[in-house]
Design a protein around this motif. Structure first.
Motif, PDB file in Angstrom:
ATOM      1  N   LEU A 120       0.843  -1.195   0.000  1.00 58.42           N
ATOM      2  CA  LEU A 120       0.000   0.000   0.000  1.00 58.42           C
ATOM      3  C   LEU A 120       0.876   1.242   0.000  1.00 58.42           C
ATOM      4  N   ASP A 121       0.359   2.313  -0.565  1.00 57.12           N
ATOM      5  CA  ASP A 121       1.100   3.566  -0.695  1.00 57.12           C
ATOM      6  C   ASP A 121       1.435   4.142   0.681  1.00 57.12           C
ATOM      7  N   GLY A 122       2.732   4.335   0.942  1.00 60.37           N
ATOM      8  CA  GLY A 122       3.187   4.963   2.169  1.00 60.37           C
ATOM      9  C   GLY A 122       3.413   4.042   3.345  1.00 60.37           C
ATOM     10  N   VAL A 123       3.216   2.746   3.174  1.00 63.79           N
ATOM     11  CA  VAL A 123       3.429   1.792   4.264  1.00 63.79           C
ATOM     12  C   VAL A 123       4.857   1.265   4.169  1.00 63.79           C
ATOM     13  N   ALA A 124       5.640   1.521   5.230  1.00 53.95           N
ATOM     14  CA  ALA A 124       7.033   1.077   5.251  1.00 53.95           C
ATOM     15  C   ALA A 124       7.154  -0.377   5.698  1.00 53.95           C
ATOM     16  N   GLN A 125       6.410  -0.739   6.732  1.00 55.49           N
ATOM     17  CA  GLN A 125       6.450  -2.107   7.249  1.00 55.49           C
ATOM     18  C   GLN A 125       5.053  -2.506   7.685  1.00 55.49           C
ATOM     19  N   ALA A 126       4.780  -3.795   7.669  1.00 54.79           N
ATOM     20  CA  ALA A 126       3.497  -4.323   8.126  1.00 54.79           C
ATOM     21  C   ALA A 126       3.742  -5.649   8.834  1.00 54.79           C
ATOM     22  N   HIS A 127       3.057  -5.828   9.937  1.00 53.55           N
ATOM     23  CA  HIS A 127       3.146  -7.080  10.685  1.00 53.55           C
ATOM     24  C   HIS A 127       1.726  -7.510  11.019  1.00 53.55           C
ATOM     25  N   VAL A 128       1.380  -8.778  10.756  1.00 55.66           N
ATOM     26  CA  VAL A 128       0.026  -9.284  10.957  1.00 55.66           C
ATOM     27  C   VAL A 128       0.084 -10.503  11.869  1.00 55.66           C
ATOM     28  N   LEU A 129      -0.856 -10.577  12.799  1.00 51.50           N
ATOM     29  CA  LEU A 129      -0.985 -11.722  13.699  1.00 51.50           C
ATOM     30  C   LEU A 129      -2.448 -12.128  13.710  1.00 51.50           C
ATOM     31  N   LEU A 130      -2.741 -13.399  13.431  1.00 54.43           N
ATOM     32  CA  LEU A 130      -4.107 -13.906  13.471  1.00 54.43           C
ATOM     33  C   LEU A 130      -4.366 -14.552  14.821  1.00 54.43           C
ATOM     34  N   THR A 131      -5.486 -14.187  15.434  1.00 59.97           N
ATOM     35  CA  THR A 131      -5.895 -14.756  16.712  1.00 59.97           C
ATOM     36  C   THR A 131      -7.339 -15.222  16.587  1.00 59.97           C
ATOM     37  N   GLY A 132      -7.908 -15.698  17.656  1.00 62.25           N
ATOM     38  CA  GLY A 132      -9.304 -16.135  17.657  1.00 62.25           C
ATOM     39  C   GLY A 132      -9.433 -17.613  17.360  1.00 62.25           C
ATOM     40  N   ARG A 133     -10.608 -17.985  16.850  1.00 60.00           N
ATOM     41  CA  ARG A 133     -10.884 -19.382  16.501  1.00 60.00           C
ATOM     42  C   ARG A 133     -10.658 -19.592  15.009  1.00 60.00           C
ATOM     43  N   ARG A 134     -10.487 -20.846  14.620  1.00 63.20           N
ATOM     44  CA  ARG A 134     -10.166 -21.095  13.216  1.00 63.20           C
ATOM     45  C   ARG A 134     -11.342 -20.828  12.289  1.00 63.20           C
ATOM     46  N   SER A 135     -12.564 -20.829  12.801  1.00 65.37           N
ATOM     47  CA  SER A 135     -13.717 -20.501  11.961  1.00 65.37           C
ATOM     48  C   SER A 135     -14.039 -19.008  11.993  1.00 65.37           C
ATOM     49  N   THR A 136     -13.582 -18.306  13.024  1.00 65.43           N
ATOM     50  CA  THR A 136     -13.809 -16.858  13.131  1.00 65.43           C
ATOM     51  C   THR A 136     -12.506 -16.171  13.537  1.00 65.43           C
ATOM     52  N   PRO A 137     -11.561 -16.075  12.620  1.00 68.68           N
ATOM     53  CA  PRO A 137     -10.280 -15.453  12.976  1.00 68.68           C
ATOM     54  C   PRO A 137     -10.403 -13.936  13.127  1.00 68.68           C
ATOM     55  N   GLU A 138      -9.450 -13.391  13.861  1.00 65.66           N
ATOM     56  CA  GLU A 138      -9.323 -11.947  14.028  1.00 65.66           C
ATOM     57  C   GLU A 138      -7.883 -11.580  13.701  1.00 65.66           C
ATOM     58  N   ALA A 139      -7.693 -10.402  13.144  1.00 66.09           N
ATOM     59  CA  ALA A 139      -6.353  -9.972  12.741  1.00 66.09           C
ATOM     60  C   ALA A 139      -5.894  -8.815  13.625  1.00 66.09           C
ATOM     61  N   ARG A 140      -4.633  -8.859  13.980  1.00 60.17           N
ATOM     62  CA  ARG A 140      -3.969  -7.734  14.633  1.00 60.17           C
ATOM     63  C   ARG A 140      -2.904  -7.247  13.663  1.00 60.17           C
ATOM     64  N   VAL A 141      -3.056  -6.020  13.220  1.00 63.79           N
ATOM     65  CA  VAL A 141      -2.178  -5.473  12.195  1.00 63.79           C
ATOM     66  C   VAL A 141      -1.432  -4.284  12.774  1.00 63.79           C
ATOM     67  N   ARG A 142      -0.110  -4.274  12.571  1.00 61.49           N
ATOM     68  CA  ARG A 142       0.713  -3.111  12.936  1.00 61.49           C
ATOM     69  C   ARG A 142       1.331  -2.572  11.664  1.00 61.49           C
ATOM     70  N   LEU A 143       1.079  -1.296  11.409  1.00 57.31           N
ATOM     71  CA  LEU A 143       1.620  -0.655  10.219  1.00 57.31           C
ATOM     72  C   LEU A 143       2.587   0.448  10.623  1.00 57.31           C
ATOM     73  N   LEU A 144       3.697   0.506   9.940  1.00 58.15           N
ATOM     74  CA  LEU A 144       4.660   1.590  10.085  1.00 58.15           C
ATOM     75  C   LEU A 144       4.528   2.428   8.826  1.00 58.15           C
ATOM     76  N   VAL A 145       3.972   3.647   8.979  1.00 62.53           N
ATOM     77  CA  VAL A 145       3.656   4.471   7.812  1.00 62.53           C
ATOM     78  C   VAL A 145       4.628   5.635   7.696  1.00 62.53           C
ATOM     79  N   GLU A 146       4.818   6.078   6.477  1.00 68.07           N
ATOM     80  CA  GLU A 146       5.682   7.226   6.190  1.00 68.07           C
ATOM     81  C   GLU A 146       5.033   8.499   6.726  1.00 68.07           C
ATOM     82  N   PRO A 147       5.848   9.525   7.014  1.00 68.78           N
ATOM     83  CA  PRO A 147       5.300  10.756   7.607  1.00 68.78           C
ATOM     84  C   PRO A 147       4.299  11.493   6.721  1.00 68.78           C
ATOM     85  N   HIS A 148       4.377  11.344   5.412  1.00 65.14           N
ATOM     86  CA  HIS A 148       3.489  12.089   4.526  1.00 65.14           C
ATOM     87  C   HIS A 148       2.112  11.447   4.365  1.00 65.14           C
ATOM     88  N   VAL A 149       1.909  10.263   4.923  1.00 66.74           N
ATOM     89  CA  VAL A 149       0.670   9.514   4.709  1.00 66.74           C
ATOM     90  C   VAL A 149      -0.385   9.929   5.729  1.00 66.74           C
TER      91      VAL A 149
END
Length: 192
Positions: A120-149
């Motif tokens: 994605l435009d302006g995203v320097a790094q991304a880290h994703v972790l899936l939690t929850g149950r296997r039929s209803t997963p949930e995502a935890r996303v950490r984005l490191l974005v550039e200052p201009h975004v």
């Protein structure tokens, strides 16, 4: 945060047990203990007969001892369950549409979601972790974005593109996500 507290507690308890056990072993092998130590020498016991039987006849003593030990055991079991509980989702159940299901590795979906978020435009790094149950997963996303975004625009692009693609490709009804955005910090450089 919980990981840091857990490691500090385990370290303190481990050091205390090693120090106490090592000192008892040293005194048992014949080393002279300091005068303030809890037992005096090789033939000495930690609790004398008088100390062990002091409150034996009182009615409150044994229920108090049993209750305190039960609380300690329950706290230890709770701590063990918290340490052994999996944080990461191992697999996601994908609906194939024919009444059957397929299993998708959680790390594979995390990797695809993170790589699409990095594009994605302006995203320097991304880290994703899936939690929850296997039929209803949930995502935890950490984005490191550039200052201009713009953070709102980055969040909109993430939900409209990367999360929507992951939800649709896995055949999930919903993929709730907790997104944390952080800006890139650049070091000041001298311009000549």
């Amino acid at each position: 945060m919980l990981r840091i507290v857990n490691r500090v507690l385990i370290g303190i308890i481990g050091l205390a047990l090693v120090a106490l056990g090592g000192s008892v072993l040293a005194v048992g092998l014949g080393l002279k203990p300091p005068p303030w130590w809890i037992h005096d020498g090789r033939k000495d016991v930690l609790l004398s007969y008088a100390e062990r039987t002091r409150w034996r006849d009182d009615g409150w003593w044994w229920p108090t001892v049993v209750a305190a030990l039960a609380v300690l055991v329950l706290l230890a079991l709770w701590w063990l369950a918290a340490v052994l509980r999996r944080r990461r989702l191992a697999e996601v159940l994908v609906d194939t549409g024919d009444g059957e299901g397929a299993l998708l590795r959680g790390r594979a979906l995390e990797g695809v979601l993170a790589s699409e978020a990095r594009q994605l435009d302006g995203v320097a790094q991304a880290h994703v972790l899936l939690t929850g149950r296997r039929s209803t997963p949930e995502a935890r996303v950490r984005l490191l974005v550039e200052p201009h975004v713009d953070p709102g625009a980055a969040l909109h692009l993430l939900t409209a593109e990367a999360l929507a693609h992951a939800r649709d490709s896995a055949g999930l009804a919903a993929l709730p996500a907790e997104v944390r955005l952080r800006g890139v910090k650049h070091r000041a450089e001298r311009v000549s």
